[in-house]
Design a protein around this motif. Structure first.
Motif, PDB file in Angstrom:
ATOM      1  N   LEU A 100       0.815  -1.011  -0.105  1.00 41.45           N
ATOM      2  CA  LEU A 100      -0.001  -0.100   0.090  1.00 41.45           C
ATOM      3  C   LEU A 100       1.113   1.408  -0.064  1.00 41.45           C
ATOM      4  O   LEU A 100       0.385   2.296  -0.815  1.00 41.45           O
ATOM      5  N   HIS A 101       2.001   1.175   0.594  1.00 46.40           N
ATOM      6  CA  HIS A 101       2.893   2.453   0.663  1.00 46.40           C
ATOM      7  C   HIS A 101       3.398   2.539  -0.776  1.00 46.40           C
ATOM      8  O   HIS A 101       3.575   3.685  -1.433  1.00 46.40           O
ATOM      9  N   ALA A 102       3.714   1.452  -1.389  1.00 46.25           N
ATOM     10  CA  ALA A 102       4.258   1.870  -2.725  1.00 46.25           C
ATOM     11  C   ALA A 102       3.186   2.360  -3.718  1.00 46.25           C
ATOM     12  O   ALA A 102       3.363   3.071  -4.529  1.00 46.25           O
ATOM     13  N   VAL A 103       1.974   1.942  -3.555  1.00 46.82           N
ATOM     14  CA  VAL A 103       0.883   2.235  -4.302  1.00 46.82           C
ATOM     15  C   VAL A 103       0.595   3.844  -3.986  1.00 46.82           C
ATOM     16  O   VAL A 103       0.369   4.564  -5.006  1.00 46.82           O
ATOM     17  N   ARG A 104       0.487   4.272  -2.761  1.00 50.32           N
ATOM     18  CA  ARG A 104       0.422   5.602  -2.530  1.00 50.32           C
ATOM     19  C   ARG A 104       1.460   6.386  -2.993  1.00 50.32           C
ATOM     20  O   ARG A 104       1.373   7.651  -3.643  1.00 50.32           O
ATOM     21  N   THR A 105       2.680   5.866  -2.832  1.00 52.08           N
ATOM     22  CA  THR A 105       3.987   6.697  -3.750  1.00 52.08           C
ATOM     23  C   THR A 105       3.586   6.895  -5.081  1.00 52.08           C
ATOM     24  O   THR A 105       3.808   7.891  -5.518  1.00 52.08           O
ATOM     25  N   LEU A 106       3.264   5.778  -5.763  1.00 51.53           N
ATOM     26  CA  LEU A 106       2.881   5.705  -7.226  1.00 51.53           C
ATOM     27  C   LEU A 106       1.756   6.951  -7.539  1.00 51.53           C
ATOM     28  O   LEU A 106       1.689   7.605  -8.645  1.00 51.53           O
ATOM     29  N   LEU A 107       0.875   6.844  -6.787  1.00 53.98           N
ATOM     30  CA  LEU A 107      -0.580   7.538  -7.005  1.00 53.98           C
ATOM     31  C   LEU A 107       0.201   9.111  -6.811  1.00 53.98           C
ATOM     32  O   LEU A 107      -0.476   9.857  -7.438  1.00 53.98           O
ATOM     33  N   GLY A 108       1.168   9.291  -5.976  1.00 53.85           N
ATOM     34  CA  GLY A 108       1.260  10.533  -5.698  1.00 53.85           C
ATOM     35  C   GLY A 108       2.336  11.040  -7.006  1.00 53.85           C
ATOM     36  O   GLY A 108       2.277  12.446  -6.882  1.00 53.85           O
ATOM     37  N   LEU A 109       2.772  10.405  -7.612  1.00 52.68           N
ATOM     38  CA  LEU A 109       3.405  10.779  -9.095  1.00 52.68           C
ATOM     39  C   LEU A 109       2.284  10.944 -10.292  1.00 52.68           C
ATOM     40  O   LEU A 109       2.618  11.556 -11.250  1.00 52.68           O
ATOM     41  N   ALA A 110       1.388  10.320  -9.929  1.00 51.77           N
ATOM     42  CA  ALA A 110       0.350  10.371 -11.462  1.00 51.77           C
ATOM     43  C   ALA A 110      -0.747  11.410 -11.403  1.00 51.77           C
ATOM     44  O   ALA A 110      -0.927  11.942 -10.362  1.00 51.77           O
ATOM     45  N   ASP A 111      -1.134  11.672 -12.542  1.00 52.86           N
ATOM     46  CA  ASP A 111      -2.106  12.767 -12.478  1.00 52.86           C
ATOM     47  C   ASP A 111      -3.486  11.979 -12.092  1.00 52.86           C
ATOM     48  O   ASP A 111      -4.059  10.816 -12.792  1.00 52.86           O
ATOM     49  N   LEU A 112      -4.284  12.379 -11.039  1.00 51.07           N
ATOM     50  CA  LEU A 112      -5.259  11.926 -10.524  1.00 51.07           C
ATOM     51  C   LEU A 112      -6.549  12.823 -10.843  1.00 51.07           C
ATOM     52  O   LEU A 112      -7.619  12.294 -10.167  1.00 51.07           O
ATOM     53  N   SER A 113      -6.462  13.724 -11.783  1.00 51.52           N
ATOM     54  CA  SER A 113      -7.603  14.732 -11.934  1.00 51.52           C
ATOM     55  C   SER A 113      -8.831  13.966 -12.447  1.00 51.52           C
ATOM     56  O   SER A 113     -10.086  14.426 -12.061  1.00 51.52           O
ATOM     57  N   GLN A 114      -8.918  12.791 -13.010  1.00 52.46           N
ATOM     58  CA  GLN A 114     -10.094  12.107 -13.489  1.00 52.46           C
ATOM     59  C   GLN A 114      -9.965  10.636 -13.163  1.00 52.46           C
ATOM     60  O   GLN A 114     -10.717   9.844 -13.730  1.00 52.46           O
ATOM     61  N   ALA A 115      -9.058  10.184 -12.105  1.00 50.84           N
ATOM     62  CA  ALA A 115      -9.084   9.107 -11.670  1.00 50.84           C
ATOM     63  C   ALA A 115      -9.998   8.101 -11.143  1.00 50.84           C
ATOM     64  O   ALA A 115     -11.051   8.858 -10.259  1.00 50.84           O
ATOM     65  N   GLU A 116     -10.286   7.067 -11.062  1.00 48.73           N
ATOM     66  CA  GLU A 116     -11.280   6.201 -10.448  1.00 48.73           C
ATOM     67  C   GLU A 116     -10.504   5.036 -10.228  1.00 48.73           C
ATOM     68  O   GLU A 116      -9.401   4.740 -10.710  1.00 48.73           O
ATOM     69  N   VAL A 117     -11.399   4.293  -9.438  1.00 47.94           N
ATOM     70  CA  VAL A 117     -10.826   2.778  -8.872  1.00 47.94           C
ATOM     71  C   VAL A 117     -11.824   1.726  -9.513  1.00 47.94           C
ATOM     72  O   VAL A 117     -13.118   1.749  -9.264  1.00 47.94           O
ATOM     73  N   ASP A 118     -11.286   0.373  -9.687  1.00 49.11           N
ATOM     74  CA  ASP A 118     -12.214  -0.346 -10.149  1.00 49.11           C
ATOM     75  C   ASP A 118     -11.638  -1.776  -9.246  1.00 49.11           C
ATOM     76  O   ASP A 118     -10.463  -1.983  -8.840  1.00 49.11           O
TER      77      ASP A 118
END
Length: 188
Positions: A19-37
């Motif tokens: 989860l720490h790795a995921v949070r780190t990668l999410l911090g790098l990504a453009d989340l402006s229209q992001a969603e989760v499946d």
């Protein structure tokens, strides 16, 4: 329909590390229209009950086949265990509560991102929404829960690992892992 390539960048028995790795990668990504499946195989009444409490309108079907029950038929999912979950387009803040509800059951949680960043100093161009995904396989060593395991694997999605190897390696380094060559095709 197109496909991405999901490159494993971290496999660990420690869910907190994943989860720490995921949070780190999410911090790098453009989340402006992001969603989760969510895709999961829920086998236990405890996990199913926790997930239903979190997501009362959960889309599911009996693993034995839809004719054995589904959310569309109005059947009781507890009677239909194990069930397969395929539920899309949720807000990002639902991901970690869903993961916590799983217990030892397996799932694939995929973040649909708006893009991976441009990193000029690493020679990386902007990757847009079409190939910008991140998946965490929980209690599984593959994207589709075919290999249940006590491990959790973080995947970054790209157009083609051969063409985008620098990006995969750059993201892996940020996530505290490294690309070891495991790639899975991911229909989108």
């Amino acid at each position: 329909m197109s496909n991405s390539r999901a490159a494993a960048v971290l496999t660990t028995p420690d869910l907190a590390e994943a989860l720490h790795a995921v949070r780190t990668l999410l911090g790098l990504a453009d989340l402006s229209q992001a969603e989760v499946d969510f895709e999961a195989t829920l086998r236990t009444p405890q996990a199913l009950t926790r997930v239903l409490r979190l997501m009362p309108d959960l889309k599911w079907r009996a693993l034995a086949g839809e004719e054995h029950g589904s959310s569309e038929s109005g059947a009781d999912p507890l009677v239909c265990l194990p069930v397969s979950v395929h539920d899309w387009c949720h807000p990002l803040d639902l991901a970690e509560p869903f993961i916590a509800a799983l217990g030892r059951d397996s799932a694939g949680v995929r973040w649909d991102l708006n893009g991976w960043p441009e990193v000029p100093e690493a020679g990386l161009c902007l990757i847009t929404q079409k190939y910008a995904y991140l998946t965490l396989s929980v209690n599984s060593r593959d994207l589709y829960q075919d290999e249940p395991a006590p491990d959790h694997t973080v995947y970054v999605h790209v157009r083609d690992v051969g063409l985008d190897l620098d990006r995969v390696e750059w993201l892996a380094a940020r996530a505290g892992g490294r690309f070891e060559g495991k790639v899975e095709l991911s229909p989108l």
